[in-house]
Enzyme design. Structure first.
Site, PDB file in Angstrom:
ATOM      1  N   ASP A 678       0.829  -1.210   0.000  1.00  0.00           N
ATOM      2  CA  ASP A 678       0.000   0.000   0.000  1.00  0.00           C
ATOM      3  C   ASP A 678       0.863   1.260   0.000  1.00  0.00           C
ATOM      4  O   ASP A 678       0.606   2.215  -0.741  1.00  0.00           O
ATOM      5  CB  ASP A 678      -0.925  -0.011   1.223  1.00  0.00           C
ATOM      6  CG  ASP A 678      -1.911   1.127   1.204  1.00  0.00           C
ATOM      7  OD1 ASP A 678      -2.710   1.201   0.246  1.00  0.00           O
ATOM      8  OD2 ASP A 678      -1.885   1.950   2.144  1.00  0.00           O
ATOM      9  N   LYS A 682       1.452   4.262  -2.869  1.00  0.00           N
ATOM     10  CA  LYS A 682       1.283   5.690  -2.572  1.00  0.00           C
ATOM     11  C   LYS A 682       2.502   6.504  -3.023  1.00  0.00           C
ATOM     12  O   LYS A 682       2.355   7.554  -3.647  1.00  0.00           O
ATOM     13  CB  LYS A 682       1.031   5.885  -1.080  1.00  0.00           C
ATOM     14  CG  LYS A 682      -0.321   5.372  -0.622  1.00  0.00           C
ATOM     15  CD  LYS A 682      -0.488   5.502   0.899  1.00  0.00           C
ATOM     16  CE  LYS A 682      -1.836   4.987   1.359  1.00  0.00           C
ATOM     17  NZ  LYS A 682      -1.996   5.065   2.820  1.00  0.00           N
TER      18      LYS A 682
END
Length: 815
Positions: A678, A682
């Protein structure tokens, strides 16, 4: 004298006729009246159908006549006292027998001539007017019936008869000179030729009948009574926000009626214009409402646009070729052949180069027109000097109308840009020198969007309606819906944004409501919706074709991230918190950005990084202003920050991760957060938005999870593995304490290289005091060299993520 006309809906049935009679009775107390009535609603269509059916040798025409007879005799039974019925029933029976005889003849011949068709079509007004005249006499004794055919004279061009005003005006004037009745009731639509044959004045011709009478008697006013509160700024059936027009000029009314404002038959205005007789459009069912006044001196308005109208079922014919340049007579030949074919030209535009001429006609005439045009220019076509006529069907003409447009600059520019922003392609444009009308030809499928968009732009105080299609209504989605419900009124009043949620879907069901889902009971609506299907969802969004449409993805689903191109290519904006699309293969990311620009469809994903924090937006402003990002350091996982801030000797790692999920800080699959995937997504998004090309495989991921944890395939096994490897996590905690540091999962980009992984942060670092679920980003740029630009705040949680999505939606509304 006042002339009143009542349309088909005003005399549709006995109840409506009673309302009509009440209006006439009330007005007759003060003025002499000439009253014109249409056929009962639907009867003219039945008569035309009966004629065609008989001519086709289909005996069902007799059943149609029976329907017509029953409709009129039922009206007599309800409107006329039984003691007065015998005479009118006999009259109606005689008329029906005459109709039957005509249709029997058509059946035997197997054809219906234009002359017979006129007689048949005219029976509707003849029957209705005689019944209404008898019913009216019960209320206004000093009233009578007069057959319009005795006063209105035309040529013998059956089906398209032209009025002989010299003869007609004299007959009308002479009749009313000797008239002693307070009310005279006339059938509309019908007239007669000079040799006594029945003719008709065209569909909608009852308005024309009333205007002819009004002009001949120099009436003080002509009132057209219908089923709406006057002329509207747009068709209220298509544009729900359309408003009645209080006053309008004759010229504006003619333009609007020509372009499809069906409340008024276009030729109606011409007879009364010469003597400036005002026309009132009134509502039979709300007689107290002002309606619309058409006159020479309408009230001044700050809005130069009086209305938006349209004509459906248009075909665009284009004749072009080098053989037309500088050749006199090309246009004459084109229009001459169309005239010979009795084809009405609705729209004309020609390039100044004389290379092409475009004309708009009805779809029904297109094939016949092409054949005739190609035959007329067959020599030039054979010599390749002119191309065969090009025909485009299923188009629509949309027109802005306003007498005052010539005094305001930029109206056409606003019109074109408004349509362009909603991906409404303009096929042709026409504007006269009077600047009273700007017309564009567009695809018929776009007409609803175009009318609503233009009406919003010119009549709704710039209030912008946003239509949302929401996929995913879990924790974040529910908060998002709640925020919309809470702020809806504020947005409309203060930001001029009208938010409507048109569709919602979860993994099980989906629901659509074109008027907007009731947000007070959306859960019930969704639970009762149809089975969820992504392809069906996409198809419905496209078919609705609403202006300012926004697809909102509040999922973490790979498949949903893969359909953004379907929306962007249809000028449908995409707002998403799903990081998968923007961190996918670089070419896909670039394709989505390109589609967004090409189709003028915003693609916003602020919540991909930092939830509701304005990280991406700030980055965009840096790049747009000419700055360059050289280095990024960040803590980008609110979930990991929450986990390591709460992990302690007394609160084991497994339990903290569980709690983070309960709080809504982790993805549905917590391994995505803990594996570093994740965070890698980003930082990749920030790198790409900074202008660098990179794929996720190029980011070094220093995963802190044991291999066994990474190899699990479901959440249950994953959490079991966390417990099993409790010692591993405790060692990390102990090492941090020994170094007087805190554990943070840090993302870095520097000198073209990127990495993510655990770091032991010393007290002097700005990352050290990062509490709870907070995120922090440091941008080192050409302008921020020694001291970075820092953005810090809550970077996880359903409410802040929902607010970030909401903010993106509002950004679109403010464009």
């Amino acid at each position: 004298m006042i002339v009143l006309k009542f349309g088909g809906t005003s005399v549709a049935n006995a109840a409506n006729i009673s309302k009509t009679i009440a209006i006439v009775t009330n007005k007759s107390k003060e003025d002499k009246l000439a009253v014109v009535v249409s056929a009962f609603s639907g009867v003219t269509d039945l008569l035309i159908l009966a004629g065609k059916t008989a001519a086709a040798k289909d005996k069902n025409y007799k059943e149609i006549v029976s329907q017509i007879e029953k409709k009129h005799k039922d009206a007599i039974a309800e409107l006329v006292p039984s003691s007065e019925q015998s005479e009118i029933i006999e009259t109606i029976s005689d008329q029906i027998n005459h109709l039957k005889t005509l249709l029997d003849g058509c059946f035997l011949l197997g054809e219906i001539s234009n002359r017979t068709a006129d007689i048949v079509a005219g029976f509707g007004e003849l029957l209705s007017s005689q019944i209404i005249a008898v019913a009216l006499k019960q209320k206004v004794s000093n009233s009578t019936f007069k057959d319009s055919r005795e006063l209105i004279k035309t040529d013998s061009n059956f089906g398209k008869a032209s009025v002989d005003f010299g003869v007609t005006n004299k007959l009308i004037a002479d009749y009313f000179k000797s008239n002693t009745y307070q009310v005279v009731l006339f059938p509309g639509f019908i007239a007669s030729s000079l040799d006594g044959n029945t003719t008709t004045l065209g569909r909608g011709g009852s308005d024309y009948t009333a205007a002819i009478l009004a002009a001949a008697v120099k009436a003080t006013v002509l009132e057209i009574w219908t089923d709406v509160n006057g002329m509207f700024t747009a068709n209220p059936k298509i544009v729900k926000q359309a408003q009645p027009i209080e006053t309008i000029s004759y010229q504006e009314a003619m333009e609007l009626s020509h372009f499809g404002a069906k409340v008024l038959y276009p030729p109606t205005i011409q007879p009364v214009l010469k003597d400036s007789i005002p026309i009132f459009i009134k509502n039979t069912f709300e007689p107290e409402v002002y309606g619309t006044l058409i006159s020479n001196n309408p009230n001044a308005s700050t809005n130069p646009i009086k209305g938006i109208s349209h004509i459906d079922n248009i075909a665009l014919l284009t004749l072009e070729g080098p053989g037309m340049i500088g050749v006199a007579g090309s246009s004459k030949r084109l229009f001459e052949v169309l005239s010979q074919e009795s084809i009405n030209v609705i729209f004309i535009t020609q390039a100044s180069s004389e290379h092409s001429i475009c004309i708009g006609i009805l779809n029904a005439d297109a094939d016949r027109a092409k054949t005739a045009i190609d035959k007329t220019f067959e020599i030039e076509i054979a010599q390749n000097r002119v191309d065969p006529c090009i025909v485009e069907k299923d188009l629509c003409i949309v027109a802005l109308v306003g007498e005052n447009m010539k005094n305001h600059q930029g109206i056409s520019g606003k019109m074109f840009s408004t349509l362009g922003k909603n991906n409404v392609n303009i096929r042709a444009i026409a504007q006269g020198a009077s600047e009273r009308n700007i017309s564009v030809v567009i695809n018929e499928k776009d007409v609803k969007k175009a009318l609503n968009t233009l009406h919003e732009r010119f009549f709704e105080d710039n209030t912008k309606q946003l239509n949302l299609f929401v996929m995913g209504v879990g924790n974040v989605g529910e908060k998002f819906i709640d925020q919309i419900a809470q702020q809806k009124k504020f947005l409309k009043e203060n930001l001029k944004i009208n938010l409507r949620v048109i569709a919602m879907s979860n993994s099980r069901t989906m629901v659509f409501d074109e008027e907007g889902i009731n947000l007070k009971d959306w859960k019930t609506a969704l639970s009762e919706g149809e089975k969820a299907n992504v392809e069906s969802f996409i198809a419905k969004v496209k078919s609705l074709n609403l202006r300012n449409s926004i697809f909102v993805d509040i999922t973490a689903n790979y498949d949903i991230a893969g359909i953004y191109d379907k929306f962007l290519s249809q000028n449908i904006a995409v707002v998403t918190c799903n990081k998968i699309a923007c961190s996918s293969e670089y070419n896909n990311y670039k394709t989505l950005k390109t589609l967004s620009r090409k189709y003028n469809a915003p693609f916003l994903f602020e919540t991909n990084v930092g939830a509701g924090l304005p990280i991406i937006d700030t980055l965009k402003h840096l790049i747009a202003s000419g700055d360059k990002v050289n280095k990024i350091q960040a803590v980008l996982s609110g979930s990991l920050n929450f986990i390591f801030n709460n992990f302690s000797e007394t609160y084991n790692f497994h339990d903290v991760v569980k709690e983070a999920g309960v709080q809504g800080f982790t993805e549905p699959d917590p391994k995505i957060d803990l594996s570093g995937v994740d965070v890698a997504r980003k930082i990749l998004i920030l790198i790409r938005e900074s202008g660098y090309q990179m794929d996720i495989e190029e980011i070094e991921n220093n995963c802190f999870l044991p291999k066994e944890c990474m190899d699990t395939t479901n959440n249950e096994d994953f959490f079991k593995s966390l417990t099993k490897h409790d010692d591993h996590f405790n060692k990390l905690l102990a090492e941090a304490k020994s170094k007087d540091s805190r554990i943070k999962f840090v993302a870095k980009f520097d000198n073209g290289k990127a990495s993510v992984g655990l770091q032991f942060i010393p007290k002097e670092s700005p990352f050290y005091n990062l509490e709870g679920k907070d995120n922090i980003v440091e941008f080192y740029t050409d302008r921020y060299i020694d001291q970075p630009l820092i953005i810090k705040g809550a970077g996880a949680g359903a409410a802040v993520t929902a607010s970030g999505i909401f903010a993106d939606v509002i950004r679109i509304g403010n464009v």
